[in-house]
Scaffold this motif. Structure first.
Motif, PDB file in Angstrom:
ATOM      1  N   SER A 221       0.779  -1.206  -0.052  1.00 27.55           N
ATOM      2  CA  SER A 221      -0.147   0.007   0.089  1.00 27.55           C
ATOM      3  C   SER A 221       0.753   1.288  -0.041  1.00 27.55           C
ATOM      4  CB  SER A 221      -1.012  -0.135   1.129  1.00 27.55           C
ATOM      5  OG  SER A 221      -0.303   0.217   2.308  1.00 27.55           O
ATOM      6  N   TYR A 224       1.936   1.889  -3.854  1.00 26.55           N
ATOM      7  CA  TYR A 224       0.849   2.471  -4.708  1.00 26.55           C
ATOM      8  C   TYR A 224       0.671   3.877  -4.101  1.00 26.55           C
ATOM      9  CZ  TYR A 224      -0.388  -2.233  -6.336  1.00 26.55           C
ATOM     10  OH  TYR A 224      -0.207  -3.293  -6.844  1.00 26.55           O
ATOM     11  N   PHE A 225       0.536   4.213  -2.876  1.00 20.47           N
ATOM     12  CA  PHE A 225       0.581   5.574  -2.304  1.00 20.47           C
ATOM     13  C   PHE A 225       1.547   6.359  -2.961  1.00 20.47           C
ATOM     14  CE2 PHE A 225       2.090   8.543   0.858  1.00 20.47           C
ATOM     15  CZ  PHE A 225       1.141   9.273   1.267  1.00 20.47           C
ATOM     16  N   GLN A 227       3.486   5.907  -5.547  1.00 20.04           N
ATOM     17  CA  GLN A 227       3.491   5.983  -6.837  1.00 20.04           C
ATOM     18  C   GLN A 227       2.268   7.102  -7.467  1.00 20.04           C
ATOM     19  OE1 GLN A 227       2.509   2.036  -8.207  1.00 20.04           O
ATOM     20  NE2 GLN A 227       4.749   1.562  -8.727  1.00 20.04           N
ATOM     21  N   LYS A 228       1.368   6.919  -6.819  1.00 20.36           N
ATOM     22  CA  LYS A 228      -0.009   7.645  -7.070  1.00 20.36           C
ATOM     23  C   LYS A 228       0.545   9.280  -6.642  1.00 20.36           C
ATOM     24  CE  LYS A 228      -3.817   8.619  -4.391  1.00 20.36           C
ATOM     25  NZ  LYS A 228      -4.502   8.405  -3.139  1.00 20.36           N
ATOM     26  N   HIS A 229       0.911   9.572  -5.633  1.00 16.67           N
ATOM     27  CA  HIS A 229       1.457  10.890  -5.316  1.00 16.67           C
ATOM     28  C   HIS A 229       2.950  11.423  -6.080  1.00 16.67           C
ATOM     29  CE1 HIS A 229      -1.456  11.820  -2.203  1.00 16.67           C
ATOM     30  NE2 HIS A 229      -1.391  10.578  -1.687  1.00 16.67           N
ATOM     31  N   THR A 230       3.667  10.788  -6.560  1.00 12.58           N
ATOM     32  CA  THR A 230       4.832  11.404  -7.109  1.00 12.58           C
ATOM     33  C   THR A 230       4.490  11.536  -8.733  1.00 12.58           C
ATOM     34  OG1 THR A 230       5.646   9.255  -7.317  1.00 12.58           O
ATOM     35  CG2 THR A 230       6.722  10.410  -5.647  1.00 12.58           C
ATOM     36  N   GLU A 231       3.442  10.911  -9.208  1.00 13.47           N
ATOM     37  CA  GLU A 231       3.102  11.069 -10.619  1.00 13.47           C
ATOM     38  C   GLU A 231       2.668  12.559 -10.872  1.00 13.47           C
ATOM     39  OE1 GLU A 231      -0.082   8.440 -12.437  1.00 13.47           O
ATOM     40  OE2 GLU A 231       1.433   6.839 -12.133  1.00 13.47           O
ATOM     41  N   ALA A 232       1.847  12.963  -9.906  1.00 17.36           N
ATOM     42  CA  ALA A 232       1.182  14.158 -10.073  1.00 17.36           C
ATOM     43  C   ALA A 232       2.343  15.238  -9.586  1.00 17.36           C
ATOM     44  CB  ALA A 232      -0.138  14.342  -9.457  1.00 17.36           C
ATOM     45  N   ASP A 233       3.194  14.686  -8.585  1.00 16.54           N
ATOM     46  CA  ASP A 233       3.891  15.891  -7.708  1.00 16.54           C
ATOM     47  C   ASP A 233       5.343  14.999  -7.481  1.00 16.54           C
ATOM     48  OD1 ASP A 233       5.094  17.335  -5.914  1.00 16.54           O
ATOM     49  OD2 ASP A 233       3.455  17.353  -4.621  1.00 16.54           O
TER      50      ASP A 233
END
Ligand code: KG4
Ligand code: ZN
Length: 342
Positions: A221, A224-225, A227-233
């Motif tokens: 988790s 995934y957390f 990956q999700k956040h670093t993609e946008a920022d």
């Protein structure tokens, strides 16, 4: 021989720390540890490198332990060693050494279960500290273990729960690695958590029946957390490092305390002892202090040198077994999977 004249040499080589200790009764005269730095480069313990390093360290360490204790090997009453559980190649080094020395000096050989030793480390004489009274609950938390044990006596223990996958220390270290922190990351998570908000992020608490644990889901988790956040920022991890560490630590401590509270309720026991490297964590220490005031527990944490892997804890079990005449013969062999009471 009167109890006060018992001198024990103890050897620990189950994972990546080689250690030798000399005890006089329950008193520690020396407890030397050679921590293998080589594994840092790989982000985890490499078994083949561990056994080679044990091989290099063991003889000088035993000399060092005897010199520090200021006793001659001829004075030794017995030699205790870790039979298991652990890495086979690592265990073989300590086991073979102990067997040879026992034969050479003509003194008894005593096999010790590493997990029992983590628990009985509380019985090493320590100024200002009393050992827990029987029965008590023991939680061993380290890079290799996560276990709750009901301890009725020195040799009467029952495992109530343990991890089904990763150990809690691994959960710290693997999530730290995802954050780009060096190995072992546990102490760094603890350090950065001190400046972060533990409520900043929510990570899932696994639903595991009974008193068992599971930590592998946490790692996934967190992956995934991130990956999700670093993609946008892309600067997210760096900026939020302390908050992520504090939230992770809160999650791990919640998982540990949930099971410990359940074990206390189930058994009616309020004497709770912890050990293992993760016992250094400030979050778990704070939670235990709270349980003392809110739940009426009495908690026990040994000095840090007896929490991490060390031969002193092997020595105290050796001493207790010596008093009962529970010796091993030379046919004893290392056992990678070695259950408490097994
Ligand atoms: O007992 P230990 O030295 O070795 C074994 O694994 O047997 O424990 C080492 C583990 C590592 O996973 C390390 O990250 C963790 O204990 N550790 C901590 C802290 N200090 C050590 N984890 C969280 N907070 C700490 N302060
Ligand atoms: Zn250990």
């Amino acid at each position: 021989m009167p109890e006060k004249d018992i001198y024990l040499l103890a050897i620990e080589s189950s994972c990546d720390d080689t250690s030798a200790a000399v005890l006089h009764g329950r008193k520690m005269l020396s407890n030397v540890v050679a921590t293998q730095q080589i594994h840092r480069e790989y982000g985890g313990v490499v078994p083949e490198l561990a056994s080679r390093a044990h091989q290099q360290h063991i003889v000088p360490l035993v000399h060092q332990a005897l010199a520090k204790a200021n006793i001659d090997k001829k004075l030794l009453s017995a030699i205790a060693f870790t039979r298991g559980p652990g890495l086979m190649g690592s265990l073989l080094v300590g086991t073979s050494f102990a067997k040879s020395l026992s034969l050479g000096l003509g003194i008894p050989l005593i096999e010790v279960n590493h997990m029992e030793a983590h628990i009985l480390a509380h019985f090493i004489e320590t100024p200002g500290k009393e050992p827990p009274p029987f029965p008590f609950l023991a939680m061993t938390i380290s890079g290799g273990h996560t276990q709750i044990v009901l301890v009725r006596g020195y040799s009467d223990m029952e495992v109530l729960g343990e991890t089904l996958d990763d150990a809690v220390g691994e959960a710290f270290d693997k999530t730290a690695k995802l954050l780009g922190l060096p190995y072992p990351g546990g102490p760094l998570i603890d350090k950065y958590a001190a400046s972060g908000d533990p409520e900043a992020f929510d990570f899932p608490i696994p639903k595991v029946p009974g008193l068992d644990f599971s930590f592998s889901g946490l790692k996934t988790s967190v992956l995934y957390f991130m990956q999700k956040h670093t993609e946008a920022d892309p600067g997210f991890i760096e900026r939020e490092r302390d908050n992520i560490c504090a939230s992770l630590q809160r999650t791990i401590v919640t998982i540990l305390m949930q099971k410990l509270r359940r074990a206390a309720k189930q058994t009616g026991i309020r004497h709770v002892a912890i050990g293992g490297g993760v016992a250094a964590n400030s979050g778990i220490r704070k939670a235990l202090a709270e349980a003392e005031s809110k739940l009426g527990w009495t908690t026990y944490i040994p000095p840090f040198q007896y929490c991490t892997d060390n031969a002193g804890m092997i020595g105290i079990v050796g001493y207790l077994k010596y008093l009962d005449g529970r010796f091993s013969d030379l046919s004893v062999s290392a056992q990678a999977r070695y259950k408490i009471g097994g």
